[in-house]
Scaffold this motif. Structure first.
Motif, short mmCIF file in Angstrom:
data_model
loop_
_atom_site.label_atom_id
_atom_site.label_comp_id
_atom_site.label_asym_id
_atom_site.label_seq_id
_atom_site.Cartn_x
_atom_site.Cartn_y
_atom_site.Cartn_z
N GLN A 48 0.83 -1.21 0.00
CA GLN A 48 0.00 0.00 0.00
C GLN A 48 0.86 1.26 0.00
O GLN A 48 2.00 1.25 0.42
N ASN A 49 0.24 2.34 -0.45
CA ASN A 49 0.97 3.59 -0.64
C ASN A 49 0.52 4.63 0.38
O ASN A 49 0.04 5.70 0.00
N ASN A 50 0.63 4.31 1.67
CA ASN A 50 0.11 5.23 2.69
C ASN A 50 1.10 5.52 3.82
O ASN A 50 0.75 6.12 4.83
N HIS A 51 2.33 5.06 3.68
CA HIS A 51 3.41 5.32 4.64
C HIS A 51 3.25 4.62 5.99
O HIS A 51 4.05 4.84 6.90
N ILE A 52 2.22 3.77 6.14
CA ILE A 52 2.05 3.06 7.41
C ILE A 52 3.19 2.05 7.60
O ILE A 52 3.74 1.93 8.69
N TRP A 115 14.14 -8.91 6.81
CA TRP A 115 13.30 -9.25 5.65
C TRP A 115 12.33 -8.10 5.35
O TRP A 115 12.16 -7.70 4.19
N GLY A 116 11.72 -7.55 6.40
CA GLY A 116 10.78 -6.44 6.22
C GLY A 116 11.43 -5.21 5.63
O GLY A 116 10.84 -4.51 4.80
N ILE A 117 12.66 -4.93 6.05
CA ILE A 117 13.40 -3.78 5.52
C ILE A 117 13.73 -4.03 4.04
O ILE A 117 13.49 -3.17 3.18
N GLY A 118 14.27 -5.21 3.75
CA GLY A 118 14.65 -5.55 2.38
C GLY A 118 13.46 -5.54 1.43
O GLY A 118 13.54 -4.98 0.33
N MET A 119 12.34 -6.13 1.86
CA MET A 119 11.15 -6.18 0.99
C MET A 119 10.57 -4.79 0.80
O MET A 119 10.12 -4.44 -0.30
N GLY A 120 10.58 -3.97 1.86
CA GLY A 120 10.09 -2.60 1.74
C GLY A 120 10.88 -1.83 0.69
O GLY A 120 10.31 -1.16 -0.18
N GLN A 121 12.21 -1.95 0.75
CA GLN A 121 13.07 -1.27 -0.23
C GLN A 121 12.78 -1.79 -1.65
O GLN A 121 12.71 -1.01 -2.60
N GLN A 122 12.60 -3.12 -1.77
CA GLN A 122 12.33 -3.69 -3.09
C GLN A 122 11.02 -3.19 -3.68
O GLN A 122 10.86 -3.09 -4.89
N LYS A 123 10.07 -2.87 -2.80
CA LYS A 123 8.76 -2.36 -3.25
C LYS A 123 8.80 -0.85 -3.49
O LYS A 123 7.76 -0.22 -3.68
N GLY A 124 9.99 -0.27 -3.39
CA GLY A 124 10.13 1.17 -3.67
C GLY A 124 9.84 2.07 -2.48
O GLY A 124 9.70 3.28 -2.64
N LYS A 125 9.74 1.48 -1.30
CA LYS A 125 9.49 2.30 -0.10
C LYS A 125 10.83 2.82 0.44
O LYS A 125 11.82 2.11 0.40
N LYS A 126 10.79 4.03 0.97
CA LYS A 126 12.03 4.62 1.49
C LYS A 126 12.18 4.23 2.96
O LYS A 126 11.85 4.98 3.86
#
Length: 349
Positions: A48-52, A115-126
Motif C-alpha cells: 500500500q501507498n500510505n506510509h504506514i 526481511w521487512g526492511i529488504g522487501m520494503g526497499q524492493q517495493k520502492g518504499k524509502k
C-alpha cells in the motif's frame, strides 16, 4: 472492501501506537510491543501507498539506533546471558528494554525485521532514510553472524526453551537474502543457514517434529518451496490442525486446559489439551495460495471467518475442543493474517 476485511483493518488501526509499532493485543497481558508481532501486523501495508509500513520500520530503526551500543558489542562478542541478546519485546510507549527475565534470544525476530526492511526497499518504499540507517542494517547483519544464528540455540517464535529452530534459522536466511542489495552479507552466513535447514528438515527442532512456526518458512519467507514445503504443511495439517485453530506443537502447555497443574511436565502430559491458535487457519490459507491450491485456501478462509467474533476480531486462541477463548482478544497478528489471506484470495477471483 467487505465488512470482515474492514473490521480487521480497524483492529490494526486501534492497536497501532502513535510511533508506528503495534500492541500485540488490547488485553492487559499483552500491553507491549513485540518486534515479531509488529512485523506481521505491518505486512498488509507492504503493497500500500500510505506510509504506514514505513512508519513501523522507521521506529524499529530508531529503536536500534538507541541500542546501537549493544549492537557494537555483539557484532564482535557473542552474547552469553539472555539479557545480552537483542530483545524482542519492549515497553509500549517508550519502546525500551524491560529487565523482566525473559527468553530474549529470538533470532527469528531479527531475521523478520531484516526481511521487512529488504522487501520494503524492493517495493520502492524509502525505509533507509540516511547513512545511519544503512549502518544499523549492516550491524544487524553483523549481529546474526556474530551469534552464529545457524547453530545458536534460541527461544524461537514461541519464546520458550532454547533449541536450534528451523523457523528461526529460516527467518534469518530470508532476512539476510533480502538485504543483500543494501549492505554486505557474507555468502557463507546464508549457506550455513541453508545447511542447518537441510539438516533439521522436516523437523522444527530436536524436540518438535512439527510446529506451527514452520509455516513461516513457506509464507512469508519462501525458503521452502515445492515438495519440501508441501511435506511441512501436510505434517501440520495431519498432526496440529483442529476445528478452531492450529495447536503450536504437540504437548504445548501454554493455555492448555491443564496448565494449572504446572508447565514443567513432559510434553506428552499435555497431549490433547493444547490451545487452538486461530491465526494458524489463515496462515495455512496463505501457504496453500503459495502452492496454487485456491480451493483449499478458500476452505481455511471460511474456517477463519467461522471462528471470528461478531465484531470481526480473532481471539488469540480457543481452549482445546471448546468455544471458550482467552483474553488476548483481538490478537492483531490474527487480523493481519486474515487480511493477507483474504485479499490475496480475492485478487485471484
Amino acid at each position: 472492501m467487505n465488512e470482515k476485511i474492514s473490521n480487521s483493518y480497524q483492529i490494526l488501526d486501534q492497536l497501532r501506537l502513535p510511533h508506528g509499532l503495534y500492541l500485540a493485543s488490547s488485553s492487559q497481558d499483552y500491553q507491549y510491543v513485540w518486534l515479531r508481532d509488529s512485523f506481521y501486523m505491518s505486512l498488509p501495508y507492504l503493497e500500500q501507498n500510505n506510509h504506514i509500513y514505513e512508519m513501523t520500520y522507521h521506529r524499529i530503526l530508531d529503536l536500534f539506533r538507541e541500542y546501537e551500543w549493544k549492537l557494537d558489542i555483539h557484532t564482535v562478542q557473542r552474547p552469553r546471558e539472555q539479557w545480552e541478546y537483542l530483545h524482542s519485546r519492549y515497553s509500549a510507549s517508550e519502546v525500551r528494554e524491560m529487565d523482566t527475565p525473559w527468553g530474549h534470544a529470538q533470532h527469528d525476530a531479527i531475521g523478520a525485521i531484516l526481511w521487512g526492511i529488504g522487501m520494503g526497499q524492493q517495493k520502492g518504499k524509502k525505509i533507509i532514510r540516511d547513512a545511519k540507517d544503512h549502518e544499523i542494517v549492516q550491524k544487524l547483519v553483523g549481529y546474526l553472524g556474530c551469534v552464529r544464528y545457524w547453530e545458536d540455540e534460541d527461544n524461537g517464535m514461541w519464546e520458550e526453551w532454547r533449541e536450534v529452530h528451523s523457523s528461526s534459522v529460516g527467518a534469518c536466511v530470508a532476512g539476510l537474502q533480502a538485504v543483500r542489495d543494501i549492505v554486505f552479507v557474507p555468502g557463507e552466513w546464508i549457506t550455513n543457514g541453508y545447511q542447518t535447514l537441510s539438516n533439521i528438515y522436516p523437523q522444527e527442532s530436536n524436540q518438535r517434529p512439527y510446529d506451527l512456526a514452520q509455516l513461516s518458512l513457506i509464507y512469508p519467507y519462501r525458503v521452502l518451496a515445492g515438495e519440501q514445503a508441501k511435506v511441512v504443511v501436510d505434517q501440520i495439517e495431519t498432526h496440529l490442525l483442529r476445528e478452531r485453530g492450529v495447536i503450536r506443537y504437540k504437548g504445548d502447555s501454554y493455555y492448555s486446559t491443564i496448565e494449572h497443574m504446572g508447565r514443567h511436565h513432559d510434553l506428552s502430559f499435555y497431549y490433547g489439551t493444547e490451545a487452538e491458535w486461530t491465526f494458524g487457519l489463515p496462515w495455512l490459507a496463505l501457504c496453500h495460495l503459495e502452492f496454487g491450491n485456491v480451493k483449499k485456501a478458500k476452505q481455511y478462509i471460511t474456517q477463519t471467518e467461522k471462528v471470528m467474533l461478531d465484531d470481526g476480531s480473532l481471539p488469540e486462541l480457543y481452549f482445546a475442543q471448546s468455544q471458550r477463548y482467552n483474553s488476548n482478544t483481538p490478537l492483531g497478528w490474527g487480523s493481519a493474517m486474515y487480511i493477507l489471506a483474504k485479499e490475496r484470495y480475492d485478487a485471484l477471483m
